[in-house]
Each structure stands twice: as C-alpha cells, then as structure tokens.
Design a protein around this motif. Structure first.
Motif, short mmCIF file in Angstrom:
data_model
loop_
_atom_site.label_atom_id
_atom_site.label_comp_id
_atom_site.label_asym_id
_atom_site.label_seq_id
_atom_site.Cartn_x
_atom_site.Cartn_y
_atom_site.Cartn_z
N UNK A 603 2.64 0.00 8.20
CA UNK A 603 3.46 1.17 8.53
C UNK A 603 3.17 2.34 7.61
N UNK A 604 2.92 2.05 6.36
CA UNK A 604 2.75 3.13 5.39
C UNK A 604 1.84 2.68 4.25
N UNK A 605 1.33 3.70 3.54
CA UNK A 605 0.55 3.42 2.34
C UNK A 605 1.49 2.98 1.22
N UNK A 606 0.95 2.23 0.29
CA UNK A 606 1.76 1.74 -0.83
C UNK A 606 2.34 2.90 -1.64
N UNK A 607 1.61 4.01 -1.76
CA UNK A 607 2.09 5.15 -2.55
C UNK A 607 3.31 5.80 -1.89
N UNK A 608 3.51 5.57 -0.60
CA UNK A 608 4.68 6.12 0.06
C UNK A 608 5.95 5.36 -0.32
N UNK A 609 5.78 4.19 -0.91
CA UNK A 609 6.93 3.37 -1.31
C UNK A 609 7.18 3.44 -2.82
N UNK A 610 6.12 3.42 -3.60
CA UNK A 610 6.29 3.35 -5.06
C UNK A 610 5.37 4.33 -5.78
N UNK A 611 5.87 4.97 -6.85
CA UNK A 611 4.95 5.59 -7.80
C UNK A 611 4.16 4.50 -8.52
N UNK A 612 3.00 4.82 -8.99
CA UNK A 612 2.20 3.77 -9.64
C UNK A 612 1.27 4.36 -10.69
N UNK A 613 0.86 3.46 -11.59
CA UNK A 613 -0.10 3.80 -12.63
C UNK A 613 -0.94 2.57 -12.89
#
Length: 830
Positions: A603-613
């Motif tokens: 449904x969505x990219x992972x970045x659409x759910x969480x900030x990340x580093x």
C-alpha cells in the motif's frame, strides 16, 4: 582450500616485508679493544652466538649483563643496538624502543649524524611493527631531514632509509609513493653491488605491486557491476600491468638471491611461490621448479628460527594433494622449534598441523595439536597467533558437535582479537584485502553459533548484538587502517543519554539464513529469522538496487514488495504496537546498498509510515538532539567540470537555497579550495557543513575522496579540515550531495558512513547513488526548512521532504524512488 588460504594470512609476516638494517651492530673490533674488562666482551660474543642460534631470551640476558659492566660509549652503542634487535625478535617492542631512544641520546651527545639517522630508522621500523605507521612515517621524515643535511652518510644508511620509508608507505596503502621509495633504495643497492639488499628490495617491490593490483581489482569489480565501462577500460590494464611487474620483480629477486646465500634464495623463492600461486591459472611446472629448489635448500640449512618459519611457510603453500609432504615439513618445523627453544615458532607449527588435520576431518588429532598450539601461544604471550588457535578450536568443536565448548572457544578468540584489534586490522594494508578471511569469520561464525539455538534467550540475543557491534567497529577500523574509530566511540559515549523513542533494527546475514533483531525502546530484544542466505539475499538486493535506479519504469515495485515481505513483514505487527518515532537500522553487509525507505508493503512505502536513519554502530551514535542555537552552515560546491567528472549544473541553486534557509558562508568553484575551507572553519563556528560536489566512496579509504576545485580531498584530509574548527563541539550535520558509492561493494557504503564517523559529525545526509538532477535542490531545501522546526528531528525532517516528493502534485515528476529514496540519514537521528 582453507589450509592454504589461512596459512597465507598466518605467515604473511614471514615473507612480506624484508628490511635492510641501518644499524651496524653486533660485535665490532672496537668493542674488545675499548672494553676494559674481558668479561663484558665475552658476554657480548656469547650473546651473538645465542642470537644466531635463535635463542633470543638467552642473548638478551647476556647483553643486559654486559651493560652492567663498565663500558665506554662506543661499546654501549653496540650492546644497545644488539638488545634492540633481540627485543624485537621476542615481541617486546616497547623495550626495543627504549634501547633505540638511548642510542639516539648517545648519537646526540657525540654529534654523530650517521648514528642518529640509523637509530631513527630502526625506531621507526619498531613503530611500524606496533601498527603505528603514521608515527613511523613522522620518524622517518626526521631522519630524511638529518640525512639531507649530511654528506657523510654511508650509502647503506641512505638505502635503509628509503627502504624503511617504502615499508611504511606500503603499510599505509600509499603504494605509488612506496614504489618510488623502493626504487631509490634499489638504485643504491645495485650501484653499491649489495646483492642481499637488492634481493630484499625486489621482494618488497613485488609485494607492493601485487597489493596495488589487488586494490585496482577491487575497484575494477565495482566498476563492472556499476556498468562504468570507461572506468573498467582504465583499471583493467593497470591491474594487469601491476601483476606483471610484481612477478618480474620477484623473478629478479630469485635470480639475484641465488648469488647471495641459501637463506636469501629461500626467502625469495618462498615469496615468489606465495604470490605466484595466487594467479589464476598458475603454471604448475614453474611452481614445481621453485618448490623442488626450496626443498633441497631447506634440507641443507642448519636449524634456526628462520628455518622453522620457512618450513611452515613452505608446508602451507603445498597443494591439497601433497598432504603427507605438508605434514612432514610441519613436523620437522616443530622439531627445529623445539630444538632451539622457540615456543612461538612451535605454536605456528602445531597450529598448522591442527589445521591440516581439521581440513582432512581428523578432528581428534586436529584438536590435540590445536590445544598444544594454544598453550604455546599463551606461554609466550603471542595474542596474534593465540586468537587463530582459539578460533580453530571453535571450528573443530563445532564439527565434533560440542557447541557449548565451541562457544567458549569463540568467546576466547574474540576477547583476544579485541586486545590486539588495532594491530591485526591496522598493522598492514594488505590485511584490508584479507580481513574477510582472517578476522571477520571469527565474529560471524560466533554469531551463527549463538543464533543456532531454537529460541535464543535475551542474554543470548544481547551477546549476538554485542558481538555484531564489535564486528562493525572492526570493519570500520579496517577500512580506515587506524585508531580513529576508538576516538569516535569515546566521543559518542560522552554525548549520550539514551534515546527512548526509537526501535533499533539489526540485520545479521549468515551463509544459510538472515536474522532481523529488533531492540524496543525499553531494551527488549526480539529475533525474526528469515529463510534466505547471504548469496541469495545479495542477488535480491542487487536486483532491487538496479531496478530502483531505472527512473523511467515501475519495475522496482514487485522487488521492493518482495524484500519488504522478507525482511520487515515479520516485524510489522510488533512495530505497530510499539509505535516508534524512528526506525534506526544497523545494516549488515549487502543491506547497506539499498534504501529501506523504498521498501513497499503493498500500500505504501516504508518511509510513509516511519522516519528512519542508518548507523554503522550504535556505540558510535550520539544520543543528543539537534542544537538549533546559531545554526549556521558552511556551504561549498563545485559546478564546473573537473575531468573525468562532469559539471554539476544544479549545485548553484542548491547551495543558494541552503544559504537562504540556514544562513552562513557559501564558497563555489574557485572559492572552494582546501585553503579557503580551512580558513573559514578555523575562524567561524559552523554546526552544519554542506558539501555539494563530486565524491567517490570506494573500496578503501585510499579510493574514497571528495572533489574540491583545486584538489581531491581524502577522508583523512576532510577529517583534518573539519576538526580544525575553533570549538570542540562536534559538527551537528555533514551533508554530502552529488556523491557516488560503488554499487557492488559493501565496503564503499561502509566508507560513506565512515566519513561522518571520521569527521566527528553527529549526523550525515548522503545519497546511495549519484544524482545530478533538478530534483536535488528542492528536496534538500525542504529538508532544511523542516529542520528549522524546533519540534522536528533530523529523521522526521528528511521523511517530510521525501513525502512531499511522493504525494505533492507539484512534484509529480519527482515521485519515483530513484529521485528521493537514495537520500539517507546516517548517525544521530534526533
């Protein structure tokens, strides 16, 4: 065959760097004449006899006794020079340094420049043995200054000075300069008719040509995977030429050594065999000729330490079909070592016998020999060999089905490795190319053994992560070849408190499986096994990376969903329950090459759910939030072409945007030089450094650089520049725009993260692949705009900028992940 591969690593010191001594020690005629008591002279001579027989401890005792007699300064110089060499032989380099320091003081008192240069050269070589190659280079630079102002130096001293500098530069990976230094040494040796020195220097030249060829092949492999045909055409003939030059130098060394003595010939032929058999394919007749000659020579030579090590080196060079022959040579090497009382040589002989039996699956005999080797290494305090026998014990115990004892052996090996990590990893750049064979497997095999438990406990998972952290630090230290990682670790530790809102996700890639391990904000660890091994995972990652960069199609999507299902779907429900503010990925191996932001759940990219580093190691990551007071930036950029790099047309607007948003100084093109950056940083405090220029993250520190208008900036130079700031506070953010990593090599992405570590920056914003596009400027501008919001973390600022490209109609042309996903935040995410 493992026996041959490991043997090459074990005995690299036996045949790698031949040194020509600058110090003319031992017994001089003046000693007997000048020493008033005959007893001192006799003690010195007896010490020489013991040393020649390989009885170094006995020689030291005799020479220390001689020093207690009343001796004149000239005699003291001879004795101390002898002691320094003997202490080096027994691995007591600190005591050797003390002797050379006293010799330098005596040379200062007498005004003898020749002795001052010679003692400095020898002291530098001891620093090299300790892995302190930059200090060794500084010592040799002092000797060069003295030598340049003296016309009375013997040619042998000048020859030794160039040779020692060659050894140091080669150890630092500065192969071009090392070759030049060796050639100067070779010219003096050949002019003076010193055939022994000529043979040794030719050996060193051959080794250095081969090391440079190996580096070129690493770079070539990355260029082939990237499809960079121009770079492939440039690198391939260079690597081939260095291979030929290496063999030519070694062949000459053998010819010259034949007219010196049997020992010189044995050394040269063993070195030739070691490097020649790395060629694919090798000429069996040539190898057989050299091996037959070595057999005959060794059989005639008297027992000594050098004979023991030479027999071991010869044994491990033999093919698998010559198992009985290898066993016979190792057995004789053990006999020689025992006869002369050299426990260290005996440990290598016994350990190599253990490995021979291990390869042939005779595990009881393998374990017996390996235990004896371990005891011998412990008796002589030789950790550089001890870890290998502890590791070997672990492998054998695994094969015998004793996993509990195997875990203990692996723990012991890792503990020993940690005590000498600087020496093992930084002692010589050649180990940068054998790290994956000589060091990394110890950690990975230990982790695999721990994860073999059906339901690992919290304590076991913590041990896995502790071991993985040690491996990450060792990888970075290996990449840089120095101790900068320890400095960065201490700085990060001083900047904690602990982060309580992020979930840290570790990946562990093993040959037959992958493990994802999540650390929740309260410290609870959860393991998620993934049924995919290293080779297959590498194939899947390469496919995704290739497809992500194809901006004209959506072919990446099925592969992005496939990898999400493999790696993150098992964590999905737990992550939703935890609702973390950030995902912090500590990637392993090939996973460093792709942006996790582009993984897609359907449904969505992972970045659409969480900030990340991402971070190479949590122990290197600061836990303090961004300090926004006086948040000014030094902004530098290169817009013009600098062959072979193309012009960067979008850098001008990108850097203007950053200055308008953050404020600060902007240096473009002619104003972007080494001197201008240093001047600007030394006079002003800039928490942000933004560099919009070509950069290349290669397979090692030597092939990693950023491009200024006037020069290439190495990692070491960038480190020096950024640490010249007037404040001790670390840089809050280092942005590296328009840079490039080698798509096919894990080390290049490791190096990208390492630049921030080396420069002492809390965080870095960089790209996983080169982007020279009008999209870069607005994405970076949006990142900085968001960063100024006091309630926004760096990870959230990047996420908002990427979301704008994904969802905003104004940026529809930039919605493809090829544009926004390569931007990654490295290090501190707060």
């Amino acid at each position: 065959m493992r026996f041959q591969k490991l043997g090459r690593v074990l005995l690299v010191g036996v045949v790698l760097a031949f040194c020509v001594s600058a110090w003319s020690g031992w017994v001089r005629p003046s000693l007997a004449q000048a020493t008033p008591k005959l007893q001192a002279s006799e003690l010195v001579q007896q010490g020489v006899d013991r040393y020649s027989a390989g009885e170094w401890a006995a020689a030291i005792e005799l020479w220390e006794s001689a020093l207690k007699r009343e001796v004149d300064p000239d005699s003291e110089r001879v004795i101390r020079g002898n002691l320094a060499q003997a202490y080096r032989q027994v691995g007591q380099q600190e005591r050797a340094l003390q002797q050379w320091q006293r010799l330098l003081e005596l040379a200062e008192d007498s005004g003898d420049r020749a002795d001052k240069v010679a003692a400095t050269i020898e002291r530098a070589q001891v620093y090299g043995e300790l892995g302190q190659h930059r200090r060794a280079r500084a010592e040799l630079a002092k000797a060069e200054t003295v030598a340049a102002n003296s016309n009375a130096l013997r040619p042998q001293t000048r020859m030794a000075l160039h040779g020692a500098m060659g050894n140091t530069l080669a150890a630092l990976g500065e192969y071009d300069d090392a070759i030049a230094a060796y050639r100067q040494s070779l010219d003096i040796a050949e002019t003076g008719g010193d055939r022994a020195a000529t043979a040794s220097t030719l050996n060193n030249l051959g080794n250095t040509y081969r090391s440079r060829a190996e580096r070129l092949r690493f770079q070539l492999q990355a260029a082939e995977i990237e499809g960079d045909e121009v770079e492939v055409r440039r690198l391939a003939p260079l690597a081939e030429a260095d291979d030929k030059a290496a063999l030519a130098s070694l062949e000459r060394s053998v010819r010259v050594a034949q007219s010196v003595n049997a020992w010189a010939e044995v050394r040269s032929r063993l070195n030739f065999i070691r490097l020649f058999q790395q060629n694919q394919p090798t000429d069996a007749e040539i190898l057989a000729t050299h091996r037959d000659r070595v057999r005959n020579l060794l059989a005639e030579l008297s027992d000594s330490t050098e004979k023991a090590y030479s027999e071991i080196a010869f044994a491990v060079s033999l093919p698998a079909s010559d198992r009985a022959d290898a066993q016979a040579w190792l057995t004789d090497a053990l006999r020689v070592a025992n006869e002369i009382g050299d426990r260290r040589a005996a440990s290598f002989a016994m350990g190599s016998l253990g490995e021979l039996y291990e390869v042939n699956q005779q595990y009881d005999a393998a374990m017996q020999w390996t235990r004896q080797a371990t005891f011998a290494s412990q008796a002589v305090a030789a950790p550089d060999s001890l870890y290998r026998w502890q590791w070997q014990s672990g492998r054998i115990l695994v094969a015998m089905g004793d996993s509990d004892q195997a875990k203990t052996a692996y723990r012991d090996a890792i503990s020993t490795l940690q005590s000498i990590r600087g020496d093992i990893v930084a002692v010589n750049q050649e180990l940068q190319f054998t790290f994956r064979d000589a060091v990394e497997p110890v950690y990975r095999q230990a982790i695999g053994l721990l994860l073999a438990e059906s339901e690992p406990s919290q304590a076991t998972l913590q041990e896995v992560l502790d071991t993985l952290e040690l491996l990450k630090l060792a990888e970075l230290q290996n990449f840089f070849g120095d101790e900068c990682v320890e400095v960065a670790k201490a700085q990060a530790a001083a900047q904690k408190p602990a982060e309580t809102t992020a979930v840290a996700i570790y990946s562990v890639i093993l040959p037959n499986r992958t493990e994802m391990i999540a650390r929740s904000p309260d410290g609870t660890l959860t393991a998620y096994p993934v049924e995919i091994g290293a080779a297959k995972l590498a194939e899947e990652i390469r496919d995704l990376r290739f497809l992500l960069e194809k901006r004209a199609t959506d072919q990446y999507l099925p592969q992005a969903q496939k990898l999400y299902d493999l790696l993150l779907r098992p964590l999905e429900s737990d992550l939703k329950a935890l609702n973390p503010k950030t995902l912090a990925f500590i990637h392993d191996g090939v996973l460093r090459q792709v942006p996790m932001a582009a993984l897609h759940d359907g449904d969505r990219f992972l970045i659409e759910t969480y900030p990340m580093a991402v971070t190479p190691s949590l122990s290197l990551t600061s836990g303090q939030p961004l300090q926004r007071e006086d948040l000014r930036a030094l902004i530098v950029g290169l817009t013009v072409e600098r062959s072979p790099f193309e012009a960067l047309a979008n850098v001008e607007i990108e850097t203007k945007n950053v200055r308008d948003i953050v404020s600060g100084a902007r240096l473009l093109d002619e104003a972007f030089t080494l001197d201008t950056i240093q001047n600007e940083l030394s006079g002003q405090n800039y928490p942000i450094v933004h560099m919009a220029t070509h950069g290349k993250f290669g397979v090692d520190a030597a092939s990693t650089f950023l491009l200024a208008f006037d020069n290439r900036l190495s990692i070491e130079r960038v480190d020096s520049i950024l640490r010249s700031r007037p404040t001790a506070d670390p840089i809050e953010l280092l942005t590296l725009s328009a840079c490039q990593t080698a798509a096919g090599d894990n080390r290049s992405t490791l190096g990208m993260a390492g630049v921030a570590v080396r420069a002492g920056a809390k965080s870095a914003l960089a790209t996983l692949w080169f982007i020279n596009d009008e999209s870069t400027a607005p994405l970076i501008a949006e990142f900085y705009n968001q960063l100024l919001d006091p309630g926004t973390t760096k990870a959230e600022a990047l996420r908002r900028a990427q979301l704008k490209f994904i969802t905003d109609a104004d940026f529809r042309d930039f919605s493809h992940p090829a544009v926004w996903s390569p931007f990654i935040l490295i290090g501190n995410w707060l």
